[in-house]
Write a protein that holds these residues in place. Structure first.
Motif, PDB file in Angstrom:
ATOM      1  N   LEU A  72       0.727  -1.246   0.342  1.00  0.00           N
ATOM      2  CA  LEU A  72       0.322   0.056  -0.255  1.00  0.00           C
ATOM      3  C   LEU A  72       1.499   1.247   0.085  1.00  0.00           C
ATOM      4  O   LEU A  72       1.538   1.452   0.625  1.00  0.00           O
ATOM      5  CB  LEU A  72      -0.544   0.049   1.585  1.00  0.00           C
ATOM      6  CG  LEU A  72      -1.912  -1.308   1.069  1.00  0.00           C
ATOM      7  CD1 LEU A  72      -2.221  -0.941   3.139  1.00  0.00           C
ATOM      8  CD2 LEU A  72      -2.505  -1.364   0.243  1.00  0.00           C
ATOM      9  N   ASP A  73       0.814   2.396  -0.666  1.00  0.00           N
ATOM     10  CA  ASP A  73       1.411   3.356  -1.298  1.00  0.00           C
ATOM     11  C   ASP A  73       0.405   4.438  -0.737  1.00  0.00           C
ATOM     12  O   ASP A  73      -0.271   4.905  -1.545  1.00  0.00           O
ATOM     13  CB  ASP A  73       1.639   3.808  -2.475  1.00  0.00           C
ATOM     14  CG  ASP A  73       2.623   4.986  -2.714  1.00  0.00           C
ATOM     15  OD1 ASP A  73       2.900   5.827  -1.415  1.00  0.00           O
ATOM     16  OD2 ASP A  73       3.337   5.745  -3.956  1.00  0.00           O
ATOM     17  N   PHE A  74       0.814   4.976  -0.027  1.00  0.00           N
ATOM     18  CA  PHE A  74      -0.192   5.858   0.755  1.00  0.00           C
ATOM     19  C   PHE A  74       0.221   7.158   0.142  1.00  0.00           C
ATOM     20  O   PHE A  74       1.508   7.941   1.014  1.00  0.00           O
ATOM     21  CB  PHE A  74      -0.816   6.351   1.942  1.00  0.00           C
ATOM     22  CG  PHE A  74      -1.791   5.330   2.651  1.00  0.00           C
ATOM     23  CD1 PHE A  74      -2.566   5.465   2.778  1.00  0.00           C
ATOM     24  CD2 PHE A  74      -0.670   3.794   3.073  1.00  0.00           C
ATOM     25  CE1 PHE A  74      -3.610   3.764   3.775  1.00  0.00           C
ATOM     26  CE2 PHE A  74      -1.962   2.793   3.789  1.00  0.00           C
ATOM     27  CZ  PHE A  74      -2.865   3.124   3.951  1.00  0.00           C
ATOM     28  N   TRP A  75      -0.614   8.147  -0.346  1.00  0.00           N
ATOM     29  CA  TRP A  75       0.670   9.482  -1.385  1.00  0.00           C
ATOM     30  C   TRP A  75      -0.655  10.339  -1.339  1.00  0.00           C
ATOM     31  O   TRP A  75      -1.802  10.492  -0.896  1.00  0.00           O
ATOM     32  CB  TRP A  75       0.886   8.959  -2.537  1.00  0.00           C
ATOM     33  CG  TRP A  75      -0.500   8.550  -3.584  1.00  0.00           C
ATOM     34  CD1 TRP A  75      -1.340   7.538  -3.283  1.00  0.00           C
ATOM     35  CD2 TRP A  75      -0.690   9.668  -4.807  1.00  0.00           C
ATOM     36  NE1 TRP A  75      -2.680   7.539  -4.729  1.00  0.00           N
ATOM     37  CE2 TRP A  75      -1.824   8.791  -4.704  1.00  0.00           C
ATOM     38  CE3 TRP A  75      -0.850  10.748  -4.736  1.00  0.00           C
ATOM     39  CZ2 TRP A  75      -2.887   9.343  -5.828  1.00  0.00           C
ATOM     40  CZ3 TRP A  75      -1.762  11.591  -5.765  1.00  0.00           C
ATOM     41  CH2 TRP A  75      -2.273  10.408  -6.733  1.00  0.00           C
ATOM     42  N   GLU A  80       5.213  16.458  -1.685  1.00  0.00           N
ATOM     43  CA  GLU A  80       7.394  16.172  -2.950  1.00  0.00           C
ATOM     44  C   GLU A  80       7.472  14.812  -3.015  1.00  0.00           C
ATOM     45  O   GLU A  80       7.731  14.490  -3.768  1.00  0.00           O
ATOM     46  CB  GLU A  80       7.497  17.140  -2.820  1.00  0.00           C
ATOM     47  CG  GLU A  80       7.031  18.680  -2.634  1.00  0.00           C
ATOM     48  CD  GLU A  80       6.579  18.512  -4.168  1.00  0.00           C
ATOM     49  OE1 GLU A  80       7.330  18.394  -4.794  1.00  0.00           O
ATOM     50  OE2 GLU A  80       5.632  19.711  -5.314  1.00  0.00           O
ATOM     51  N   PRO A  81       7.891  14.486  -1.580  1.00  0.00           N
ATOM     52  CA  PRO A  81       8.278  12.945  -1.421  1.00  0.00           C
ATOM     53  C   PRO A  81       7.594  12.138  -1.484  1.00  0.00           C
ATOM     54  O   PRO A  81       8.480  10.694  -2.855  1.00  0.00           O
ATOM     55  CB  PRO A  81       8.452  12.866   0.343  1.00  0.00           C
ATOM     56  CG  PRO A  81       8.433  14.317   0.998  1.00  0.00           C
ATOM     57  CD  PRO A  81       7.663  14.606   0.719  1.00  0.00           C
ATOM     58  N   CYS A  82       5.921  12.166  -2.216  1.00  0.00           N
ATOM     59  CA  CYS A  82       5.100  10.809  -2.606  1.00  0.00           C
ATOM     60  C   CYS A  82       6.005  10.961  -4.059  1.00  0.00           C
ATOM     61  O   CYS A  82       5.874   9.885  -5.138  1.00  0.00           O
ATOM     62  CB  CYS A  82       3.871  11.866  -2.666  1.00  0.00           C
ATOM     63  SG  CYS A  82       3.500  11.321  -0.659  1.00  0.00           S
ATOM     64  N   PRO A  87       7.016   6.800  -8.094  1.00  0.00           N
ATOM     65  CA  PRO A  87       7.102   6.122  -9.266  1.00  0.00           C
ATOM     66  C   PRO A  87       8.392   4.394  -8.761  1.00  0.00           C
ATOM     67  O   PRO A  87       7.955   3.957 -10.140  1.00  0.00           O
ATOM     68  CB  PRO A  87       7.884   7.311  -9.907  1.00  0.00           C
ATOM     69  CG  PRO A  87       7.761   8.638  -9.868  1.00  0.00           C
ATOM     70  CD  PRO A  87       6.977   7.854  -7.818  1.00  0.00           C
ATOM     71  N   LEU A  88       9.195   4.929  -7.483  1.00  0.00           N
ATOM     72  CA  LEU A  88      10.209   3.844  -7.588  1.00  0.00           C
ATOM     73  C   LEU A  88       9.732   2.625  -7.719  1.00  0.00           C
ATOM     74  O   LEU A  88       9.371   1.923  -7.832  1.00  0.00           O
ATOM     75  CB  LEU A  88      11.312   4.458  -6.546  1.00  0.00           C
ATOM     76  CG  LEU A  88      11.866   3.294  -5.643  1.00  0.00           C
ATOM     77  CD1 LEU A  88      13.237   2.945  -6.885  1.00  0.00           C
ATOM     78  CD2 LEU A  88      12.810   4.126  -5.031  1.00  0.00           C
ATOM     79  N   GLY A 139       8.365   7.779   4.919  1.00  0.00           N
ATOM     80  CA  GLY A 139       9.206   9.379   4.445  1.00  0.00           C
ATOM     81  C   GLY A 139       9.660   8.307   3.115  1.00  0.00           C
ATOM     82  O   GLY A 139       9.910   7.185   2.858  1.00  0.00           O
ATOM     83  N   ALA A 140      10.730   9.875   3.167  1.00  0.00           N
ATOM     84  CA  ALA A 140      11.886   9.191   2.103  1.00  0.00           C
ATOM     85  C   ALA A 140      13.117   7.983   2.827  1.00  0.00           C
ATOM     86  O   ALA A 140      13.214   8.238   3.621  1.00  0.00           O
ATOM     87  CB  ALA A 140      12.580  10.406   2.038  1.00  0.00           C
ATOM     88  N   VAL A 141      13.038   6.849   1.828  1.00  0.00           N
ATOM     89  CA  VAL A 141      13.789   5.984   2.198  1.00  0.00           C
ATOM     90  C   VAL A 141      14.404   5.854   0.868  1.00  0.00           C
ATOM     91  O   VAL A 141      14.115   5.797  -0.631  1.00  0.00           O
ATOM     92  CB  VAL A 141      13.284   4.781   2.226  1.00  0.00           C
ATOM     93  CG1 VAL A 141      14.190   3.280   2.822  1.00  0.00           C
ATOM     94  CG2 VAL A 141      11.817   4.924   3.609  1.00  0.00           C
ATOM     95  N   PRO A 142      16.156   4.645   0.949  1.00  0.00           N
ATOM     96  CA  PRO A 142      16.975   4.907   0.083  1.00  0.00           C
ATOM     97  C   PRO A 142      16.364   3.627  -0.838  1.00  0.00           C
ATOM     98  O   PRO A 142      15.869   2.692  -0.423  1.00  0.00           O
ATOM     99  CB  PRO A 142      18.397   4.207   0.411  1.00  0.00           C
ATOM    100  CG  PRO A 142      18.165   5.306   2.043  1.00  0.00           C
ATOM    101  CD  PRO A 142      16.943   4.953   2.077  1.00  0.00           C
TER     102      PRO A 142
END
Length: 326
Positions: A72-75, A80-82, A87-88, A139-142
Motif C-alpha cells: 500500500l502506497d499512501f500518497w 513532494e516526497p511522494c 514512481p520508484l 518518509g523518504a527511504v533509499p
C-alpha cells in the motif's frame, strides 16, 4: 492396503499428481516461449499497479492479499516526497513481475483508510499479506533499503503464508536441471524418481513415496510435481493409522480441541470433502489465538498444497482465511 484405497477413491488421486505436474510444465513452457518472442513473460503493468479506494479496499486489497502480497502506497498530489517514491515503487512492482501488487491510495480522497492505518504523515508504505497489515516504512527511504524490505516481504509471504504471487517468470521458476529442456519440465532422472514415487504410493509404501519426493525437492525445490506429490503422500501417511469414527467423534464433541479439528480436516480432505476440510480449519483459526492459531494456519497451508494453488476452492479458502486473520 487401506492407504491405497484412500489414494484411489478420495481426493488424493495418484494420476492427478502426474497430470498436475505435466500441466504446470506445459504452462511454464508456454511462458518461456512467450519470453523468447520478446515480452519476457511479463505480467501487464496494469495488473501490478492499481488505484484503490475505500469502496474497493476489501476486494482489491483484503481479498487479493490471500493470493499475493499487496503493498500500500499512501500518497497525495501535494506531497513532494511522494512524487519521488511512487514512481520508484511502481518500477519495482513491474520488476517483481507479480510477486507483489502495488495499491496506490490517495489520502485526500480516502481519509478513513488513512485513519484506520494510523498514518501520521506521508508517504507511508504498508503491506497486507493474507489479510494481515504490516508497516514497511514511512518518509523518504533509499532505494536499496526499499528493495531489501520488499524482498523480505516476498520471502515472508512465501514461507509463512504460501503466497507465490500472481506470476513468476520462467527463469526465476526454473530448477537446477531445467535448462536442458523446456522450462519447468523435469529432466530425465527426475522422471524416473517421480514415477517411482507414484508407484510407491499406489503400493501403499507411503514412507518410500515421501522420501522419493523429498529426494527430488532436495535437488529441485521448485519442482511442482514433487511438491504436490509430497503433500499428498504426507496426508495419506497421517490418516493411514486413524480411526475415522473416533476422530470425527472427538472433533464433534470438542470444537475447541485444535488437534481433533486438524485430524478431522485431514480425513475430510483424504475423503474428497475439500470445502468441508478447509472450512473446518478456517473456523478453527477464527476461534484460536497464539501458537494454536499458527498451528492450524500452517496445516491449512499444507492442505492447500495437496489441492494446488490454482484450484478455485483454494482461492476461496485463502480469502476466508484472510478475513479471519485481519
Amino acid at each position: 492396503m487401506q492407504p491405497r484405497n484412500m489414494s484411489m477413491s478420495g481426493v488424493v488421486d495418484l494420476a492427478a499428481v502426474k497430470a498436475a505436474g505435466e500441466a504446470k510444465a506445459k504452462a511454464e513452457a508456454a511462458r518461456a516461449e512467450t519470453a523468447r518472442q520478446g515480452d519476457g513473460g511479463a505480467v501487464s503493468p496494469s495488473a501490478l499497479v492499481i488505484d484503490v479506494t475505500e469502496a474497493s479496499f476489501e476486494q482489491d486489497v483484503l481479498q487479493r492479499s490471500a493470493e499475493v502480497p499487496v503493498v500500500l502506497d499512501f500518497w497525495a498530489e501535494w506531497c513532494e516526497p511522494c512524487k519521488q517514491l511512487s514512481p520508484l515503487l511502481e518500477r519495482l512492482a513491474v520488476e517483481a513481475n507479480g510477486r507483489f501488487v502495488l495499491a496506490k491510495i490517495d489520502v485526500d480522497a480516502n481519509q478513513m483508510l488513512m485513519q484506520q492505518f494510523g498514518i501520521q504523515g506521508i508517504p507511508a508504505v504498508f503491506a497486507v499479506v493474507a489479510g494481515q497489515a504490516l508497516p514497511l516504512f514511512q518518509g523518504a527511504v533509499p532505494e536499496q533499503q526499499i528493495r531489501e524490505t520488499l524482498a523480505q516481504l516476498v520471502q515472508v509471504a512465501e514461507e509463512r503464508f504460501g503466497l507465490t504471487g500472481i506470476a513468476v517468470d520462467a527463469e526465476a521458476s526454473a530448477g537446477p536441471l531445467e535448462s536442458e529442456g523446456a522450462a519447468g519440465a523435469p529432466a530425465g532422472p527426475y522422471d524416473a524418481l517421480l514415477e517411482a514415487a507414484v508407484d510407491a504410493l499406489d503400493a501403499g509404501d507411503l514412507g518410500g513415496a515421501v522420501q522419493a519426493y523429498k529426494n527430488v525437492l532436495a535437488d529441485d525445490p521448485g519442482n511442482s510435481e514433487a511438491r504436490l506429490g509430497l503433500a499428498q503422500a504426507e496426508l495419506l501417511q497421517r490418516v493411514a493409522e486413524m480411526d475415522p469414527q473416533a476422530v470425527r467423534q472427538a472433533a464433534a464433541e470438542d470444537p475447541a480441541d485444535v488437534q481433533a479439528q486438524i485430524a478431522a480436516a485431514d480425513l475430510d480432505l483424504a475423503g474428497g470433502h475439500v470445502q468441508d476440510s478447509f472450512g473446518r480449519l478456517v473456523e478453527t483459526v477464527r476461534r484460536t489465538a497464539g501458537e494454536e492459531r499458527e498451528t492450524v494456519r500452517l496445516r491449512l497451508l499444507q492442505l492447500f498444497e495437496v489441492i494446488g494453488g490454482d484450484d478455485p476452492r483454494v482461492t476461496q479458502a485463502r480469502t476466508a482465511l484472510a478475513r479471519v486473520l485481519f
